[in-house]
Write an enzyme that holds these catalytic residues in place. Structure first.
Site, PDB file in Angstrom:
ATOM      1  N   CYS A  63       0.825  -1.213   0.000  1.00  0.00           N
ATOM      2  CA  CYS A  63       0.000   0.000   0.000  1.00  0.00           C
ATOM      3  C   CYS A  63       0.859   1.263   0.000  1.00  0.00           C
ATOM      4  CB  CYS A  63      -0.913  -0.031   1.223  1.00  0.00           C
ATOM      5  SG  CYS A  63      -1.815   1.500   1.504  1.00  0.00           S
ATOM      6  N   TYR A 195      -5.446   5.452  -9.116  1.00  0.00           N
ATOM      7  CA  TYR A 195      -6.584   4.627  -8.704  1.00  0.00           C
ATOM      8  C   TYR A 195      -7.848   5.027  -9.477  1.00  0.00           C
ATOM      9  CZ  TYR A 195      -3.951   2.643  -4.808  1.00  0.00           C
ATOM     10  OH  TYR A 195      -3.028   1.961  -4.060  1.00  0.00           O
TER      11      TYR A 195
END
Length: 329
Positions: A63, A195
């Site tokens: 992440c 994203y």
């Protein structure tokens, strides 16, 4: 990915379900602050004083948001003060898990829980929302201090200075007004922009994300032509916030998220800058490309339904970067 509803886990992938096909990131729920004396910070409640061995960090090596906190833990000499657990890179029906079947995944050494959601439920039995990392945990009060990475790195930047003696400042007061708009553009169009492109479910949503992303990469390439770092000759949090996206870009965002107009290696200044930050003392120890590639390609079955893990590009982050000659603009 799933989510908690009144303390109960509801599985299912929810991103990209908006009518326009656009990805909408959820807001973080825990916004308390560690401060030197435990006084309240800019948000949340007080009572979280900077103390050795009191706090614990739950992260994923994959992440980019969690990666920020690992970098600041390293830069600020907090490794002996703040313990860490690492989740498994696969995020499937149960969300983040503490399965130790992937090298580098540690399990939950505090409570022996199987899932990251169990930590949220331990903090609040009726917890609601997505179960995200990073999570900064208070072992004394057994609750979540914060799950907002941008605020955790600012806590790490200064709250423990009186204990460690490390006064390196990546958010200097005289540069804050200049840092904020740079952070905002990078967050909206680059950090989150990849994203928005990758999880778009309509052409219009993808186009609305990918064009600003590459406009910003072009802007950054030009900015770094005359500056060693984003703010000049001094490295700041803005650089580290950008780095965690750049270091993942060619391996996962370029192909997996369809951000394929160009690679970072195609930008001479950005690529050299990425190598310099990777080579900063201790930072390479926080980069786990196997977790990164595995997580994105295996977890996102709506993007990669056959879960094939590509071999990936050959990137030499250790090559000389040659940026030492650049002075502040």
């Amino acid at each position: 990915m799933g989510r908690l509803v009144d303390g109960e886990w509801k599985s299912g992938w929810e991103y990209g379900k908006d009518a326009d096909g656009a990805f909408k990131r959820t807001t973080t729920a825990y916004r308390n602050w560690i401060t030197p004396d435990g006084a309240p910070g800019p948000s949340g409640e007080g009572g979280f004083a900077a103390e050795a061995a009191r706090y614990h960090l739950y992260v994923s090596y994959a992440c980019p948001w969690a990666h920020r906190t690992l970098i600041f833990r390293k830069l600020k000499g907090l490794e002996d003060l703040i313990t860490v657990n690492v989740v498994h890179p696969d995020m499937l029906e149960d969300g983040w898990t503490f399965d130790t079947g992937f090298a580098g995944s540690t399990g939950d050494t505090l409570y022996g829980k199987p899932f990251m959601r169990d930590i949220y439920i331990k903090a609040d039995s009726g917890a609601n929302g997505h179960v995200t990392v990073p999570v900064l945990w208070d072992k004394q009060r057994e609750t979540i201090v914060s799950n907002e990475s941008s605020e955790i790195i600012r806590m790490f930047n200064s709250a423990f200075d009186g204990i460690t003696g490390n006064t390196d400042d990546y958010w200097p007061e005289h540069l804050r007004d200049d840092i904020e708009p740079v952070n905002q553009r990078i967050y909206d169009t680059v950090n989150n922009g990849v994203y928005k492109a990758g999880f778009a479910t309509t052409q219009s949503a993808y186009d609305a994300a990918v064009d600003p992303l590459f406009d910003s990469l072009d802007w950054l390439e030009e900015r770094l032509a005359g500056k060693r770092y984003l703010m000049g000759d001094r490295i700041t949090e803005a650089d580290w916030r950008l780095f965690t996206t750049l270091v993942r870009f060619d391996t996962v965002y370029h192909g997996h998220f369809k951000c394929n107009r160009a690679r970072i290696v195609d930008y001479p200044n950005l690529w050299a800058y990425t190598r310099e930050l990777f080579q900063w003392p201790g930072v390479s120890d926080t980069v786990f490309m196997d977790h990164i590639s595995r997580h994105y390609h295996y977890s996102h079955d709506t993007v990669n339904p056959h879960r094939i893990i590509p071999t990936g590009p050959r990137l030499d982050f250790g090559a000389p970067h040659g940026r030492g000659h650049l002075a502040a603009a």
